[in-house]
Design a protein around this motif. Structure first.
Motif, PDB file in Angstrom:
ATOM      1  N   GLU A 174       0.826  -1.204   0.000  1.00  0.00           N
ATOM      2  CA  GLU A 174       0.000   0.000   0.000  1.00  0.00           C
ATOM      3  C   GLU A 174       0.866   1.262   0.000  1.00  0.00           C
ATOM      4  O   GLU A 174       1.981   1.263   0.532  1.00  0.00           O
ATOM      5  N   ARG A 232       6.466   5.766  -7.925  1.00  0.00           N
ATOM      6  CA  ARG A 232       5.365   4.920  -8.427  1.00  0.00           C
ATOM      7  C   ARG A 232       5.908   3.602  -8.947  1.00  0.00           C
ATOM      8  O   ARG A 232       5.294   2.549  -8.775  1.00  0.00           O
ATOM      9  N   GLN A 248       4.871  -0.057  -7.537  1.00  0.00           N
ATOM     10  CA  GLN A 248       4.222  -1.063  -8.371  1.00  0.00           C
ATOM     11  C   GLN A 248       4.939  -2.401  -8.323  1.00  0.00           C
ATOM     12  O   GLN A 248       4.383  -3.441  -8.656  1.00  0.00           O
ATOM     13  N   THR A 264      -0.749  13.102  -4.407  1.00  0.00           N
ATOM     14  CA  THR A 264      -2.011  12.677  -5.023  1.00  0.00           C
ATOM     15  C   THR A 264      -1.777  11.896  -6.309  1.00  0.00           C
ATOM     16  O   THR A 264      -2.618  11.112  -6.719  1.00  0.00           O
ATOM     17  N   GLN A 265      -0.601  12.096  -6.927  1.00  0.00           N
ATOM     18  CA  GLN A 265      -0.289  11.313  -8.127  1.00  0.00           C
ATOM     19  C   GLN A 265       0.183   9.912  -7.791  1.00  0.00           C
ATOM     20  O   GLN A 265       0.285   9.051  -8.661  1.00  0.00           O
ATOM     21  N   THR A 266       0.532   9.690  -6.527  1.00  0.00           N
ATOM     22  CA  THR A 266       1.181   8.438  -6.161  1.00  0.00           C
ATOM     23  C   THR A 266       0.323   7.552  -5.264  1.00  0.00           C
ATOM     24  O   THR A 266       0.285   6.340  -5.433  1.00  0.00           O
ATOM     25  N   VAL A 267      -0.353   8.165  -4.288  1.00  0.00           N
ATOM     26  CA  VAL A 267      -1.023   7.361  -3.261  1.00  0.00           C
ATOM     27  C   VAL A 267      -2.530   7.274  -3.514  1.00  0.00           C
ATOM     28  O   VAL A 267      -3.119   8.134  -4.168  1.00  0.00           O
ATOM     29  N   ARG A 268      -3.144   6.207  -2.978  1.00  0.00           N
ATOM     30  CA  ARG A 268      -4.595   6.087  -3.039  1.00  0.00           C
ATOM     31  C   ARG A 268      -5.208   6.348  -1.683  1.00  0.00           C
ATOM     32  O   ARG A 268      -6.416   6.295  -1.520  1.00  0.00           O
ATOM     33  N   ARG A 269      -4.320   6.592  -0.699  1.00  0.00           N
ATOM     34  CA  ARG A 269      -4.824   6.850   0.654  1.00  0.00           C
ATOM     35  C   ARG A 269      -4.005   7.978   1.261  1.00  0.00           C
ATOM     36  O   ARG A 269      -2.783   8.013   1.106  1.00  0.00           O
ATOM     37  N   ASP A 312      -9.572   8.551   1.065  1.00  0.00           N
ATOM     38  CA  ASP A 312      -9.305   8.943  -0.308  1.00  0.00           C
ATOM     39  C   ASP A 312      -8.623  10.316  -0.335  1.00  0.00           C
ATOM     40  O   ASP A 312      -9.087  11.254   0.328  1.00  0.00           O
TER      41      ASP A 312
END
Lengths: 345, 248
Positions: free
Chosen positions: B32, B183, B187, B203-208, B222
């Motif tokens: 994550e 990133r 991945q 914000t370009q990298t994380v989903r949380r 989010d």
């Protein structure tokens, strides 16, 4: 997919190979000395070798481990007394010197448990106090002569000229072994960790280095080296006097030599010891002025050459007598993107 | 359910009157990527120090993959897979870039010989320091130092990497390179916790995204919802909170 086997790491450069040949020639020259110069010269040079040994040890300790000790005379004293005691038990003094190293290292272990609880300035003062305690305990023992000290038995039967030459070679041999030992240690995995600790201890711990363990190893090694030096001193002088052998002046010499020569460089103590030894020889009759001159010189060196004479020279020329680093001689020949990912979990 | 790669339970820490963490919980799943924002002095860097083992919390427990690591010293946490970067880069200045990385590849990742050389060189190449592997780390500029911090973290073969303001002070194109790099490693399965003021990099990298203020996580979820949260906006009032839309 290509395996990145074209990566080539070199531990030494051509200039250092040449310097090794030069150092070897110097060593051979030093070995020949007793045949070509007066005995008075070789016997005074024993002190030079002792200075090289103790300064190299202090450089390891303070220059790499960040452990500024002013109590290494404790181990010089322990080494010296070990030789005396072992000789009484019938062990040859030259063998006894190695036992001196062993006793020093053994006593350094419990001492480190105590001293390592202190940091920075407190550590420095603490080590001095510990050295004083060792001296005070030593003069309580009458079988080693108490406060008067004791003479060494076991070398008296030898012809004085032969004994002088033997002491010279022995001291030279130990000094060479010490310097090579430091070189080997710094080239090893421990040396990589030690150099990292020298630069930034917090960062080193973040890199997975157990800094306390590495420092303890260096403390023990340094104690053993000082033990050897103490043994040589006793073999040379044929007697031990507690106030002289446990004198804090030894620490002053080590610090002066390393600061002048270049702290954190293997070559530093060699250069510094030469400078200090030369000053001792030429300026000793000046008495108090000599000590003042030493002080002024140390302050000037610290102000203008914070990395010492060798540091200033090495930074200008990039030259190292003892290459301990890792040089990337050839990079991967495949582009980075085509290689395997860094993480495979 | 798989064990969280990192779990903080009830972490509290104060320096005198200043509360930097109060009964703080945080869980990071394997692989994550979490961003952490918060005003200066909110305790973000101290939080990392506690996870990395450099500072001890007053109370609470930290576990990694189900194992309690609260009493492990910093070097052991690196060895079991917690990598970190320092907010102000702390390279070994007297050593070369390659040697810096080699320390992390040997002592951190536990590699020997050629395997260690390979990892050190690979991570150096990966972050774009391939041309300066032999350069003295002390001679590097800010961007290269930040890259070296990142490469050192990667060289220790972490399971979770703590990034402390690696984008701060960089130009926009440099930030873009950095985002792409991070990133990329994420991945490959590396879990990332990233403290950053350059919010669009996050914000370009994380989903949380979590917001730390007053020793508590006042929002967690989010990224765009967290950034729109009135409480978060309130905390950031007067400080520079910029999303990409704002700067564009």
């Amino acid at each position: 997919m290509n395996t990145p086997n074209s990566l080539l790491i070199r531990r030494s450069r051509r200039s250092s190979n040449l310097s090794f040949v030069a150092l070897g020639l110097v060593a051979v020259g030093l070995v020949m000395m007793p045949y070509v110069v007066y005995q008075s010269v070789t016997s005074s040079m024993v002190m030079l070798f002792v200075l090289v040994i103790i300064a190299s040890m202090w450089n390891l300790l303070a220059g790499f481990g960040g452990l500024v000790s002013i109590g290494q005379q404790a181990y010089i004293g322990i080494g010296a007394y070990t030789v005396i005691v072992m000789a009484d038990l019938g062990v040859h003094p030259l063998i006894g010197v190695f036992f001196g190293a062993l006793t020093s290292a053994m006593l350094a272990l419990p001492t480190s448990w105590l001293a390592f609880r202190l940091r920075g300035d407190y550590f420095a003062v603490g080590t001095w106090v510990i050295a004083e305690v060792y001296r005070l305990v030593m003069i309580k023992f009458q079988f080693v002569g108490g406060a008067d000290g004791k003479s060494l038995v076991g070398l008296s039967g030898l012809d004085p000229v032969m004994r002088s030459a033997l002491t010279y070679w022995f001291a030279l041999g130990i000094a060479i072994l010490t310097v090579l030992g430091c070189f080997w240690l710094l080239r090893s995995r421990i040396g990589l960790a030690l150099t990292a600790i020298r630069d930034d201890e917090v960062s080193a711990r973040a890199g997975g280095i157990d800094a306390t363990r590495i420092k303890r190893i260096v403390y023990l090694v340094s104690a053993a080296g000082c033990g050897l030096a103490g043994g040589i001193l006793v073999v040379d002088a044929l007697r031990v006097q507690p106030d002289a052998i446990f004198s804090v002046s030894w620490s002053a010499y080590m610090i002066f030599i390393v600061i002048i020569g270049g702290i954190g460089y293997l070559e530093g103590p060699l250069i510094g010891a030469l400078v200090f030894f030369a000053m001792q020889q030429f300026l000793a009759e000046m008495g108090t002025w000599y000590l003042m001159l030493l002080g002024v010189l140390a302050i000037c060196a610290a102000a203008w050459f914070p990395k010492g004479l060798w540091g200033a020279f090495s930074q200008k020329t990039g030259f190292r007598l003892f290459p301990v680093g890792y040089h990337v001689a050839q990079r991967f020949d495949t582009p980075v993107d085509s290689r395997a990912p860094l993480f495979r979990n | 359910m798989t064990e969280p790669v990192l779990a903080l339970r009830g972490i509290s820490k104060r320096f005198g009157e200043v509360v930097v963490a109060e009964d703080l919980d945080l869980t990071v799943a394997p692989g994550e990527a979490i961003g952490i924002v918060g005003p200066n002095g909110a305790g973000k860097s101290t939080l990392f120090s506690m996870i990395a083992g450099e500072q001890k919390p007053d109370s609470g427990a930290i576990s990694m993959l189900g194992r309690d690591i609260s009493s492990l010293p910093a070097q052991d946490r690196t060895r079991i897979g917690i990598g970190r970067t320092f907010q102000i880069p702390r390279p070994f200045e007297g050593m070369s870039v390659f040697e810096n990385l080699l320390v992390f590849a040997t002592s951190g990742a536990g590699l020997h010989g050629h395997a260690a050389y390979t990892r050190a060189a690979e991570t150096g190449e990966r972050v774009g320091l391939g041309d300066v592997l032999n350069a003295q780390a002390g001679s590097l500029g800010l961007l290269a130092r930040k890259r070296l911090e990142l490469a050192r973290g990667l060289a220790s073969d972490p399971t979770v990497l703590l990034l402390d303001e690696v984008a701060g002070g960089l130009t926009e194109p440099e930030v873009a390179d950095l985002v792409e790099l991070i990133r990329g490693v994420q991945q490959e399965g590396l879990a990332i916790v990233w403290i950053e003021h350059v919010v669009h990099a996050l914000t370009q990298t994380v989903r949380r995204l979590a917001c730390l203020a007053g020793g508590r996580l006042i929002a967690d979820g989010d990224p765009f919802e967290v950034l729109d949260d009135p409480v978060v906006r309130e905390v950031y009032l007067g400080t520079t909170l910029t999303t990409e839309e704002d700067t564009a």
